[in-house]
Design a protein around this motif. Structure first.
Motif, mmCIF file in Angstrom:
data_model
loop_
_atom_site.group_PDB
_atom_site.id
_atom_site.type_symbol
_atom_site.label_atom_id
_atom_site.label_comp_id
_atom_site.label_asym_id
_atom_site.label_seq_id
_atom_site.Cartn_x
_atom_site.Cartn_y
_atom_site.Cartn_z
ATOM 1 N N LEU A 244 0.874 -1.258 0.036
ATOM 2 C CA LEU A 244 -0.147 -0.137 -0.246
ATOM 3 C C LEU A 244 1.248 1.118 0.347
ATOM 4 N N GLY A 245 1.604 1.147 0.825
ATOM 5 C CA GLY A 245 2.551 2.033 1.014
ATOM 6 C C GLY A 245 3.453 2.897 -0.494
ATOM 7 N N HIS A 246 3.177 2.129 -1.730
ATOM 8 C CA HIS A 246 3.696 2.206 -3.579
ATOM 9 C C HIS A 246 2.914 3.266 -4.414
ATOM 10 N N LEU A 247 1.462 3.052 -2.901
ATOM 11 C CA LEU A 247 0.053 3.569 -4.324
ATOM 12 C C LEU A 247 0.240 4.557 -3.501
ATOM 13 N N GLY A 248 -0.735 6.086 -4.904
ATOM 14 C CA GLY A 248 -0.648 7.760 -4.404
ATOM 15 C C GLY A 248 -1.987 7.363 -5.151
ATOM 16 N N ARG A 249 -2.796 8.559 -4.597
ATOM 17 C CA ARG A 249 -3.711 8.940 -5.967
ATOM 18 C C ARG A 249 -4.038 9.177 -7.324
ATOM 19 N N LEU A 250 -4.479 9.305 -8.318
ATOM 20 C CA LEU A 250 -4.252 10.339 -9.705
ATOM 21 C C LEU A 250 -4.829 11.803 -9.505
ATOM 22 N N THR A 251 -4.123 12.877 -9.256
ATOM 23 C CA THR A 251 -5.531 13.407 -9.432
ATOM 24 C C THR A 251 -5.234 14.319 -10.948
ATOM 25 N N THR A 252 -6.178 14.876 -11.007
ATOM 26 C CA THR A 252 -6.930 15.317 -12.512
ATOM 27 C C THR A 252 -6.145 17.837 -12.607
ATOM 28 N N GLU A 253 -5.512 18.130 -12.871
ATOM 29 C CA GLU A 253 -4.953 18.706 -13.182
ATOM 30 C C GLU A 253 -5.713 19.904 -13.735
ATOM 31 N N ASP A 254 -6.216 21.332 -14.084
ATOM 32 C CA ASP A 254 -6.716 21.914 -14.568
ATOM 33 C C ASP A 254 -5.936 22.273 -15.561
#
Length: 115
Positions: free
Chosen positions: A105-115
């Protein structure tokens, strides 16, 4: 009630409160990382406690006790010690699995949308 039993009663209450929090929406796995980390720490601490109980059964003098089932107390003491030794082994395995999950789980990050 001994101090040890009181401390465990408090820990059990904390786990009950954590269990109550599981009635909500599932966590994002990135949020689960912190929960799994805390669970990993808990599982890593429990074998010491249960090992202490195993040693306590090994040091118990059966002549100081009676068994309300009419058996010799040595049998109940030995059976409890054996069962607790199995708990230690299972906790060690559970701790190893929790550590593995935490690492993944420590290798995961959330994808974010950039404007």
């Amino acid at each position: 009630m001994t101090d040890l039993a009181r401390h465990l009663d408090g820990a059990s209450t904390s786990v009950a409160l954590a269990n109550h929090a599981t009635h909500g929406a599932p966590l994002a796995v990135t949020d689960a990382y912190d929960v799994v980390g805390a669970l990993d720490e808990l599982l890593r601490r429990l074998p010491q406690l249960v090992g202490f109980l195993v040693r306590s059964t090994k040091r118990a003098d059966p002549t100081d006790y009676f068994d309300d089932l009419g058996r010799h107390p040595a049998g109940a003491i030995a059976d409890a010690g054996h069962a607790l030794a199995l708990v230690v082994a299972d906790l060690d395995a559970a701790g190893a699995h929790a550590t593995t999950a935490h690492n993944h789980l420590g290798h995961l990050g959330r994808l974010t949308t950039e404007d």
